[in-house]
Design a protein around this motif. Structure first.
Motif, PDB file in Angstrom:
ATOM      1  N   ASN A 131       0.822  -1.214   0.000  1.00 20.90           N
ATOM      2  CA  ASN A 131       0.000   0.000   0.000  1.00 20.90           C
ATOM      3  C   ASN A 131       0.853   1.260   0.000  1.00 20.90           C
ATOM      4  O   ASN A 131       0.531   2.240  -0.673  1.00 20.90           O
ATOM      5  CB  ASN A 131      -0.959   0.011   1.194  1.00 20.90           C
ATOM      6  N   ILE A 132       1.938   1.239   0.763  1.00 17.35           N
ATOM      7  CA  ILE A 132       2.845   2.396   0.797  1.00 17.35           C
ATOM      8  C   ILE A 132       3.388   2.669  -0.605  1.00 17.35           C
ATOM      9  O   ILE A 132       3.360   3.801  -1.092  1.00 17.35           O
ATOM     10  CB  ILE A 132       3.998   2.169   1.803  1.00 17.35           C
ATOM     11  N   PHE A 133       3.863   1.633  -1.275  1.00 22.76           N
ATOM     12  CA  PHE A 133       4.448   1.824  -2.606  1.00 22.76           C
ATOM     13  C   PHE A 133       3.382   2.153  -3.649  1.00 22.76           C
ATOM     14  O   PHE A 133       3.629   2.952  -4.548  1.00 22.76           O
ATOM     15  CB  PHE A 133       5.311   0.625  -2.998  1.00 22.76           C
ATOM     16  N   ALA A 134       2.195   1.596  -3.502  1.00 19.40           N
ATOM     17  CA  ALA A 134       1.108   1.928  -4.431  1.00 19.40           C
ATOM     18  C   ALA A 134       0.715   3.394  -4.288  1.00 19.40           C
ATOM     19  O   ALA A 134       0.375   4.065  -5.262  1.00 19.40           O
ATOM     20  CB  ALA A 134      -0.098   1.026  -4.182  1.00 19.40           C
ATOM     21  N   THR A 135       0.784   3.910  -3.070  1.00 21.21           N
ATOM     22  CA  THR A 135       0.395   5.295  -2.798  1.00 21.21           C
ATOM     23  C   THR A 135       1.485   6.290  -3.171  1.00 21.21           C
ATOM     24  O   THR A 135       1.212   7.318  -3.786  1.00 21.21           O
ATOM     25  CB  THR A 135       0.039   5.465  -1.309  1.00 21.21           C
ATOM     26  N   TYR A 136       2.726   5.989  -2.806  1.00 19.27           N
ATOM     27  CA  TYR A 136       3.782   6.992  -2.905  1.00 19.27           C
ATOM     28  C   TYR A 136       4.736   6.820  -4.089  1.00 19.27           C
ATOM     29  O   TYR A 136       5.386   7.776  -4.484  1.00 19.27           O
ATOM     30  CB  TYR A 136       4.574   7.059  -1.595  1.00 19.27           C
ATOM     31  N   ASP A 137       4.839   5.647  -4.664  1.00 16.91           N
ATOM     32  CA  ASP A 137       5.682   5.446  -5.847  1.00 16.91           C
ATOM     33  C   ASP A 137       4.842   5.744  -7.085  1.00 16.91           C
ATOM     34  O   ASP A 137       4.473   4.864  -7.842  1.00 16.91           O
ATOM     35  CB  ASP A 137       6.230   4.013  -5.875  1.00 16.91           C
ATOM     36  N   ARG A 138       4.565   7.022  -7.288  1.00 20.64           N
ATOM     37  CA  ARG A 138       3.636   7.430  -8.349  1.00 20.64           C
ATOM     38  C   ARG A 138       4.166   7.180  -9.753  1.00 20.64           C
ATOM     39  O   ARG A 138       3.408   7.057 -10.687  1.00 20.64           O
ATOM     40  CB  ARG A 138       3.251   8.893  -8.152  1.00 20.64           C
ATOM     41  N   ALA A 139       5.479   7.090  -9.903  1.00 23.57           N
ATOM     42  CA  ALA A 139       6.053   6.835 -11.226  1.00 23.57           C
ATOM     43  C   ALA A 139       6.246   5.331 -11.467  1.00 23.57           C
ATOM     44  O   ALA A 139       6.768   4.945 -12.505  1.00 23.57           O
ATOM     45  CB  ALA A 139       7.385   7.566 -11.378  1.00 23.57           C
ATOM     46  N   ASN A 140       5.820   4.523 -10.508  1.00 26.05           N
ATOM     47  CA  ASN A 140       5.923   3.060 -10.625  1.00 26.05           C
ATOM     48  C   ASN A 140       7.341   2.596 -10.953  1.00 26.05           C
ATOM     49  O   ASN A 140       7.543   1.755 -11.818  1.00 26.05           O
ATOM     50  CB  ASN A 140       4.925   2.527 -11.661  1.00 26.05           C
TER      51      ASN A 140
END
Length: 162
Positions: A131-140
């Motif tokens: 969830n953290i990476f889905a939310t904050y890693d916007r550039a994937n």
């Protein structure tokens, strides 16, 4: 939060910095309102943490977060105290980021996040990390760059204060 999209729209020459000229030329197209030259000058002066005359993405994120909270309107007079406090905050965030970035590649991987949080006595489950990476890693990218980490850390600090 689409800070990257707004930043990229304002950064006309795509050099990773927003200049006075770029802010003056592109703000109306992004915000629908044309600020005066003085408003742009004051906004840049209040937001340019490293005082190099331009806004880099990290500074832009901080400025947008202040504006969102009503603390950084373009018409706010220059405050050296606020600028110094913002610079200290960014310096602290940079240090925290560097502690999480164990391999020093400029990006925090999910494994680095878990490892560092465990050292802090926290044990996030796999779902929380996703969830953290889905939310904050916007550039994937598969990791958190500093500009992704700032809003994550803001949220974490707010949560710890409540």
């Amino acid at each position: 939060l689409r800070y990257h999209a707004v930043f990229n729209a304002l950064d006309l020459d795509k050099d990773g910095r927003i200049t006075f000229a770029e802010m003056t030329l592109s703000t109306k197209g992004v915000t629908g309102r044309q600020p005066t030259d003085e408003e742009v000058r004051v906004f840049l002066q209040n937001s340019d943490i490293d005082s190099n005359g331009t806004l880099e993405f990290e500074e832009f994120v901080v400025a947008m977060q202040k504006t969102k909270r009503g603390m950084g309107r373009m018409t706010v007079p220059n405050s050296e105290f606020a600028m110094a406090a913002s610079k200290r905050k960014m310096d602290k965030y940079r240090t925290v980021f560097e502690n999480f970035d164990e391999n020093k590649d400029g990006m925090i991987s999910p494994d680095e996040l878990v490892s560092t949080l465990k050292k802090m006595g926290k044990t996030p489950d796999e779902n929380s990390v996703q969830n953290i990476f889905a939310t904050y890693d916007r550039a994937n990218r598969g990791g958190l760059m500093f500009e992704d980490f700032v809003p994550f850390l803001d949220k974490l600090v707010q949560k710890e204060m409540n």
